[in-house]
Design a protein around this motif. Structure first.
Motif, PDB file in Angstrom:
ATOM      1  N   GLU A  11      33.179 -25.355  10.053  1.00 30.66           N
ATOM      2  CA  GLU A  11      33.766 -25.834  11.309  1.00 30.66           C
ATOM      3  C   GLU A  11      32.709 -25.844  12.424  1.00 30.66           C
ATOM      4  O   GLU A  11      32.675 -26.766  13.243  1.00 30.66           O
ATOM      5  N   LEU A  12      31.887 -24.806  12.471  1.00 30.16           N
ATOM      6  CA  LEU A  12      30.818 -24.736  13.462  1.00 30.16           C
ATOM      7  C   LEU A  12      29.833 -25.877  13.240  1.00 30.16           C
ATOM      8  O   LEU A  12      29.432 -26.563  14.189  1.00 30.16           O
ATOM      9  N   VAL A  13      29.454 -26.096  12.001  1.00 32.59           N
ATOM     10  CA  VAL A  13      28.506 -27.169  11.673  1.00 32.59           C
ATOM     11  C   VAL A  13      29.073 -28.521  12.093  1.00 32.59           C
ATOM     12  O   VAL A  13      28.373 -29.336  12.697  1.00 32.59           O
ATOM     13  N   GLU A  14      30.345 -28.763  11.828  1.00 31.95           N
ATOM     14  CA  GLU A  14      30.961 -30.043  12.191  1.00 31.95           C
ATOM     15  C   GLU A  14      31.010 -30.228  13.704  1.00 31.95           C
ATOM     16  O   GLU A  14      30.768 -31.323  14.209  1.00 31.95           O
ATOM     17  N   ARG A  15      31.322 -29.156  14.444  1.00 31.03           N
ATOM     18  CA  ARG A  15      31.330 -29.232  15.918  1.00 31.03           C
ATOM     19  C   ARG A  15      29.947 -29.576  16.443  1.00 31.03           C
ATOM     20  O   ARG A  15      29.794 -30.420  17.328  1.00 31.03           O
ATOM     21  N   VAL A  16      28.930 -28.912  15.897  1.00 28.53           N
ATOM     22  CA  VAL A  16      27.548 -29.148  16.338  1.00 28.53           C
ATOM     23  C   VAL A  16      27.131 -30.578  16.008  1.00 28.53           C
ATOM     24  O   VAL A  16      26.518 -31.262  16.837  1.00 28.53           O
ATOM     25  N   LYS A  17      27.466 -31.054  14.816  1.00 29.08           N
ATOM     26  CA  LYS A  17      27.116 -32.423  14.434  1.00 29.08           C
ATOM     27  C   LYS A  17      27.744 -33.427  15.404  1.00 29.08           C
ATOM     28  O   LYS A  17      27.095 -34.390  15.812  1.00 29.08           O
ATOM     29  N   LEU A  18      28.990 -33.192  15.781  1.00 27.54           N
ATOM     30  CA  LEU A  18      29.680 -34.077  16.719  1.00 27.54           C
ATOM     31  C   LEU A  18      28.991 -34.053  18.088  1.00 27.54           C
ATOM     32  O   LEU A  18      28.750 -35.100  18.690  1.00 27.54           O
ATOM     33  N   LYS A  19      28.643 -32.866  18.561  1.00 27.68           N
ATOM     34  CA  LYS A  19      27.981 -32.734  19.865  1.00 27.68           C
ATOM     35  C   LYS A  19      26.594 -33.373  19.849  1.00 27.68           C
ATOM     36  O   LYS A  19      26.137 -33.898  20.861  1.00 27.68           O
ATOM     37  N   MET A  20      25.922 -33.337  18.708  1.00 23.69           N
ATOM     38  CA  MET A  20      24.575 -33.917  18.605  1.00 23.69           C
ATOM     39  C   MET A  20      24.593 -35.442  18.685  1.00 23.69           C
ATOM     40  O   MET A  20      23.550 -36.061  18.863  1.00 23.69           O
ATOM     41  N   SER A  54      19.613 -23.132  21.985  1.00 30.55           N
ATOM     42  CA  SER A  54      20.360 -24.238  21.362  1.00 30.55           C
ATOM     43  C   SER A  54      21.851 -24.085  21.612  1.00 30.55           C
ATOM     44  O   SER A  54      22.544 -25.055  21.918  1.00 30.55           O
ATOM     45  N   ALA A  55      22.353 -22.864  21.471  1.00 30.41           N
ATOM     46  CA  ALA A  55      23.778 -22.613  21.704  1.00 30.41           C
ATOM     47  C   ALA A  55      24.147 -22.964  23.147  1.00 30.41           C
ATOM     48  O   ALA A  55      25.211 -23.541  23.399  1.00 30.41           O
ATOM     49  N   GLY A  56      23.261 -22.655  24.078  1.00 27.76           N
ATOM     50  CA  GLY A  56      23.507 -23.001  25.478  1.00 27.76           C
ATOM     51  C   GLY A  56      23.544 -24.504  25.694  1.00 27.76           C
ATOM     52  O   GLY A  56      24.436 -25.019  26.380  1.00 27.76           O
ATOM     53  N   ILE A  57      22.603 -25.209  25.105  1.00 23.36           N
ATOM     54  CA  ILE A  57      22.562 -26.670  25.224  1.00 23.36           C
ATOM     55  C   ILE A  57      23.834 -27.280  24.635  1.00 23.36           C
ATOM     56  O   ILE A  57      24.411 -28.216  25.203  1.00 23.36           O
ATOM     57  N   LEU A  58      24.272 -26.737  23.505  1.00 27.69           N
ATOM     58  CA  LEU A  58      25.452 -27.261  22.808  1.00 27.69           C
ATOM     59  C   LEU A  58      26.761 -26.715  23.373  1.00 27.69           C
ATOM     60  O   LEU A  58      27.834 -27.092  22.920  1.00 27.69           O
ATOM     61  N   GLN A  59      26.658 -25.801  24.336  1.00 28.13           N
ATOM     62  CA  GLN A  59      27.823 -25.133  24.921  1.00 28.13           C
ATOM     63  C   GLN A  59      28.685 -24.484  23.838  1.00 28.13           C
ATOM     64  O   GLN A  59      29.903 -24.617  23.822  1.00 28.13           O
ATOM     65  N   GLU A  60      28.007 -23.806  22.926  1.00 22.40           N
ATOM     66  CA  GLU A  60      28.668 -23.050  21.861  1.00 22.40           C
ATOM     67  C   GLU A  60      28.513 -21.567  22.172  1.00 22.40           C
ATOM     68  O   GLU A  60      27.411 -21.088  22.389  1.00 22.40           O
ATOM     69  N   SER A  61      29.609 -20.880  22.191  1.00 23.86           N
ATOM     70  CA  SER A  61      29.589 -19.438  22.404  1.00 23.86           C
ATOM     71  C   SER A  61      29.507 -18.769  21.027  1.00 23.86           C
ATOM     72  O   SER A  61      30.448 -18.862  20.243  1.00 23.86           O
ATOM     73  N   LEU A  62      28.385 -18.129  20.741  1.00 21.89           N
ATOM     74  CA  LEU A  62      28.178 -17.509  19.433  1.00 21.89           C
ATOM     75  C   LEU A  62      28.348 -16.001  19.520  1.00 21.89           C
ATOM     76  O   LEU A  62      27.904 -15.380  20.485  1.00 21.89           O
ATOM     77  N   THR A  63      28.957 -15.438  18.500  1.00 21.41           N
ATOM     78  CA  THR A  63      29.025 -13.979  18.413  1.00 21.41           C
ATOM     79  C   THR A  63      27.659 -13.483  17.932  1.00 21.41           C
ATOM     80  O   THR A  63      26.844 -14.265  17.423  1.00 21.41           O
ATOM     81  N   GLU A  64      27.442 -12.190  18.053  1.00 23.90           N
ATOM     82  CA  GLU A  64      26.194 -11.591  17.572  1.00 23.90           C
ATOM     83  C   GLU A  64      26.039 -11.843  16.069  1.00 23.90           C
ATOM     84  O   GLU A  64      24.959 -12.141  15.581  1.00 23.90           O
TER      85      GLU A  64
END
Length: 95
Positions: A11-20, A54-64
């Motif tokens: 799901e994360l990969v698909e979100r990132v692909k869409l944002k890219m 990268s997470a900031g650019i993609l506006q993805e909030s990542l857990t540790e």
């Protein structure tokens, strides 16, 4: 899929692909990665910084835990950005 072995969720990969697909986001990511070498991608500290930025650019909030999974994935791939075969392998993994 190789990235699932590291616990990275599809799901994360698909979100990132869409944002890219957004040209502005894509250009910011290209600028971030411009000049990155295979040695940079084997340096845990540099990879961690790249993941956070990268997470900031993609506006993805990542857990540790997600950050650690992504770092382990990048280190495990032994990516050489100047090697076309490495890039094709990565492209095929995420298409």
């Amino acid at each position: 899929m190789s990235y699932t072995k590291y616990g990275i969720r599809p799901e994360l990969v698909e979100r990132v692909k869409l944002k890219m697909k957004n040209p502005v986001v894509k250009d910011r990511m290209k600028m971030l990665l411009n000049g990155v070498s295979k040695y940079d991608l084997q340096d845990r500290t540099k990879v961690k910084k790249l993941v956070k930025t990268s997470a900031g650019i993609l506006q993805e909030s990542l857990t540790e835990q997600q950050e650690e999974q992504l770092i382990a994935f990048v280190l495990g791939q032994k990516i050489d950005p100047s090697n076309t075969l490495h890039l094709i392998k990565l492209w095929a993994m995420f298409r």
